[in-house]
Design a protein around this motif. Structure first.
Motif, short mmCIF file in Angstrom:
data_model
loop_
_atom_site.label_atom_id
_atom_site.label_comp_id
_atom_site.label_asym_id
_atom_site.label_seq_id
_atom_site.Cartn_x
_atom_site.Cartn_y
_atom_site.Cartn_z
N CYS A 298 0.85 -1.21 0.00
CA CYS A 298 0.00 0.00 0.00
C CYS A 298 0.88 1.25 0.00
O CYS A 298 1.97 1.25 0.57
CB CYS A 298 -0.86 0.06 1.26
SG CYS A 298 -1.89 -1.38 1.50
N THR A 300 3.25 4.24 -0.12
CA THR A 300 4.67 4.36 -0.45
C THR A 300 5.33 3.00 -0.67
O THR A 300 6.17 2.83 -1.56
CB THR A 300 5.38 5.12 0.70
OG1 THR A 300 5.00 6.49 0.61
CG2 THR A 300 6.88 5.03 0.61
N SER A 345 6.17 -3.77 3.50
CA SER A 345 5.47 -2.99 4.52
C SER A 345 6.43 -2.48 5.57
O SER A 345 7.23 -3.25 6.11
CB SER A 345 4.39 -3.86 5.20
OG SER A 345 3.78 -3.16 6.24
N GLY A 348 4.57 -3.64 8.90
CA GLY A 348 4.32 -5.08 8.99
C GLY A 348 2.94 -5.39 9.56
O GLY A 348 2.65 -6.55 9.88
N SER A 398 6.43 8.54 4.83
CA SER A 398 7.54 7.60 4.80
C SER A 398 8.66 8.11 3.89
O SER A 398 8.42 8.50 2.75
CB SER A 398 7.00 6.26 4.27
OG SER A 398 8.01 5.31 4.28
N GLN A 405 13.43 0.08 1.31
CA GLN A 405 12.62 -0.90 0.56
C GLN A 405 13.15 -1.00 -0.87
O GLN A 405 13.29 -2.10 -1.41
CB GLN A 405 11.14 -0.45 0.55
CG GLN A 405 10.45 -0.68 1.89
CD GLN A 405 9.18 0.15 2.05
OE1 GLN A 405 8.84 0.99 1.21
NE2 GLN A 405 8.46 -0.08 3.15
C1 AGP Z 1 3.40 7.06 2.99
O1 AGP Z 1 4.10 8.18 3.35
C2 AGP Z 1 2.37 6.61 3.93
N1 AGP Z 1 2.78 6.60 5.27
C3 AGP Z 1 1.64 5.33 3.49
O2 AGP Z 1 1.37 5.41 2.13
C4 AGP Z 1 2.31 3.98 3.82
O3 AGP Z 1 3.43 3.77 3.02
C5 AGP Z 1 1.26 2.87 3.62
O4 AGP Z 1 0.19 3.10 4.50
C6 AGP Z 1 1.83 1.49 3.85
O5 AGP Z 1 2.26 1.31 5.16
P1 AGP Z 1 3.20 0.11 5.55
O6 AGP Z 1 4.48 0.29 4.80
O7 AGP Z 1 3.37 0.22 7.02
O8 AGP Z 1 2.51 -1.14 5.12
#
Ligand code: AGP
Length: 606
Positions: A298, A300, A345, A348, A398, A405
């Motif tokens: 999802c 980033t 993720s 996680g 992020s 990643q």
């Molecule tokens: C990006 O800046 C956000 N914080 C968001 O898109 C994030 O990457 C996404 O919710 C996925 O989270 P995760 O890496 O903890 O699975």
């Protein structure tokens, strides 16, 4: 998303709860509350808004004085952010805080109303408090076991019973929860940083396990009410990692931590100049079996997957599909034996990514998790695991997690290409050398401080902008655009530069700035033509390009250059100015950079 804390010990419970909650503010929230045993009775204080609003309220009413209690920051799901919907919620004998979503709460609510209960909030959580009270006949653990059998959905609960003074109970299913152990004191928390000020030792509660914390320590039971021994873990993060250390915002600090994060992540996975992922369960034999690769994630993390797709396909010639986890899980994907599903993720714990992992396993695919948070659900459930070593990422936006990643995606791409003999060892070694050199290049970019503030100053009054690029530059544009919109609240979209003419170019005018990314020499001429087309229609163009590419001055208004590295690796360096543009735009607009409105760091509900 919501944060849970709990404390039993000799300290002032209110102080500990408020401090621990402040360490969870980064998760995103819109109200907060605590429940503390004061003179043998449970006292609840809660408020809409920030922790500061709760603190102000308690200044007026007097801070609860006691040594055991629970606390919560709420990110509204059922019912608007308000005092009455804030946690804790109570039943006759029980007060509790909750993370997650109870899917069958309406049915349970009707049942409880028929039993004579009245509800004061619109939340699913109040249903749980009343349900546990319904089952409570004097033994809290029995009541928790009976009630949780009826719950569908996800939950982590911190609970106090009015008859069990100075005792805190906890249980979880899906939503994470840890039990911290100090000297003559114990804690619960939804995330490690909450308790790092007090202890680094903790138990990871598994689904269905129930913790009972009193001033003498913590006991943990399984869902058959059997007392169980668990391994005590030690957090390898220290408090410094979760503090700003002189930076104005966590996001800025985390951008500057990227060179170190890359080194810490890749160096243990390189031996004799080549990638070595055996410790993560990844061997040539395995890699040779896969005909198809899916990357599911999802936000980033998904954008890191898009970079991975370009690189794996280009180097290893294996088809890669990138999916948004919330789409993948419901689209009946053609995934099964012989496929590799990579779940990326930071936390996680992302609900949709976790569900995608489980679905892929059920269908017989091999799963590989690329995860930052140690011991998280995705890390534990995947067949193979590569931890990224970014340390705690506190800012909601992020940055360093994305960086590591993609660093891992490069290692993986090199490894697949070597396994399939699409590249030879010499080429593998050359690529690894190039990758190892990237942290110093990023360090140089950060030290030379590109004038991203000027670029940001050109964006602050705009309503909407476009990011454009081709190939890896398009993959990178997706992340640049998301970063900007999530913290600046300016609408932006990323577009494949060649697609503009098929409709979107009609949006271009002098009030629609364009950020163009040009780092791929073989595509540069094509992209520059597209840039000229938007410039000719009045767009203010900010060009982000590598210093080995010459672009006519009339094609742009402002240029930010980054040193050229191998073109495959350019997203790692070129993302830095994009992160900084987003950061400064948010700062200049006076936004809460680290805790943007409506967003949560870890999205543990669908
Ligand atoms: C990006 O800046 C956000 N914080 C968001 O898109 C994030 O990457 C996404 O919710 C996925 O989270 P995760 O890496 O903890 O699975």
């Amino acid at each position: 998303m919501c944060g849970i804390v709990g404390y039993v010990g000799k300290r002032s419970c209110t102080d500990v709860l408020m401090n621990a909650l402040s360490k969870l503010e980064y998760r995103g929230y819109d109200s907060a509350g605590i429940a503390v045993f004061e003179n043998g009775k449970i006292r609840v204080e809660k408020s809409k808004g920030r922790l500061a609003d709760l603190a102000d309220k308690m200044e007026k009413t007097g801070r609860p004085e006691g040594h055991a209690g629970i606390g919560h920051t709420r990110w509204a799901t059922h019912g608007e952010p308000s005092d009455k919907n804030s946690h804790p919620h109570s039943g006759a004998d029980v007060t509790l805080v909750h993370n997650g979503i109870i899917e069958n709460y309406k049915k349970l609510r009707e049942f409880l109303i028929n039993q004579g209960n009245t509800f004061t909030s619109e939340t699913d959580t109040e249903v749980v408090a009343k349900l546990i009270s319904y089952y409570y006949k004097g033994d809290p653990v029995e009541a928790i076991i009976a009630a949780t059998k009826e719950l569908q959905g996800s939950y982590a609960l911190g609970i106090v019973f009015k008859d069990y003074v100075d005792t805190v109970f906890a249980v979880r299913c899906e939503s994470p929860l840890i039990v911290g152990i100090g000297k003559d004191e114990s804690y619960i928390a939804s995330d490690v940083p909450a308790i790092l000020n007090y202890t680094k030792d903790y138990y990871l509660l598994e689904p269905g396990e129930i913790a009972v914390l009193n001033p003498y320590g913590a006991k943990i039971y399984d869902h058959h009410y059997q007392c169980i021994e668990k391994e005590l873990k030690t957090a390898d993060w220290d408090m410094d990692a979760a503090e700003k250390q002189g930076y104005e915002h966590f996001m800025l600090k985390e951008i500057h931590e990227q060179p170190t994060a890359i080194k810490t992540t890749i160096m243990p996975r390189i031996s004799d100049g080549l990638p070595n992922l055996e410790e993560c369960g990844i061997t040539y034999d395995k890699l040779l079996r896969y005909n198809k690769v899916f990357v599911v994630a999802c936000g980033t993390a998904m954008h890191a997957g898009v970079v991975g797709k370009y690189v794996i396909e280009k180097l290893a010639r294996v088809p890669v599909t990138v999916d948004i986890a919330s789409e993948f899980r419901y689209r009946d994907p053609l995934v099964g034996e012989g496929d590799l599903v990579i779940i990326i993720s930071q936390s996680g714990e992302t609900a949709d990514s976790l569900a995608a992992l489980r679905l892929s396993k059920d269908r017989g695919a091999d799963t590989l998790a690329i995860v930052n948070a140690k011991g998280s659900s995705i890390a534990r459930e995947a067949d193979m695991l590569i931890y990224t070593h970014a340390g705690p990422e506190i800012a909601v936006a992020s940055t360093k997690a994305y960086m590591v990643q993609i660093a891992v995606m490069y290692l993986l791409a090199f490894e697949i290409a070597l396994a399939k003999k699409v590249i030879d060892e010499d080429e593998g070694k050359r690529l690894i050398k190039e990758l190892e050199a990237v942290p110093d290049v990023i360090q140089k970019i950060l030290e030379e401080k590109p004038d991203t503030q000027f670029a940001a100053s050109k964006l602050i009054n705009t309503d909407s902008l476009l990011y454009i690029g081709r190939g890896l530059d398009y993959a990178l544009s997706m992340e640049g655009s998301l970063k900007l919109k999530e913290i600046s609240y300016i609408h932006s979209e990323s577009y494949a530069a060649g697609e503009l003419k098929h409709g979107t170019i009609s949006l271009i005018s002098d009030s629609m700035p364009v950020i163009a990314v040009v780092t791929q020499p073989d595509l540069a001429l094509k992209t520059v033509s597209n840039i000229k087309e938007v410039k000719a229609r009045g767009a203010y163009v900010i060009l982000v390009c590598s210093d080995n590419i010459q672009v006519d001055e009339e094609a742009y208004d402002y240029k930010l250059t980054v040193p050229a590295v191998d073109s495959l690796l350019m997203p790692m360096t070129a993302v830095v100015p994009l992160q900084l543009i987003a950061y400064y735009t948010s700062v200049l607009r006076g936004n809460d950079v680290d805790k943007p409105r409506n967003l949560a760091k870890s999205v543990t509900v669908e």
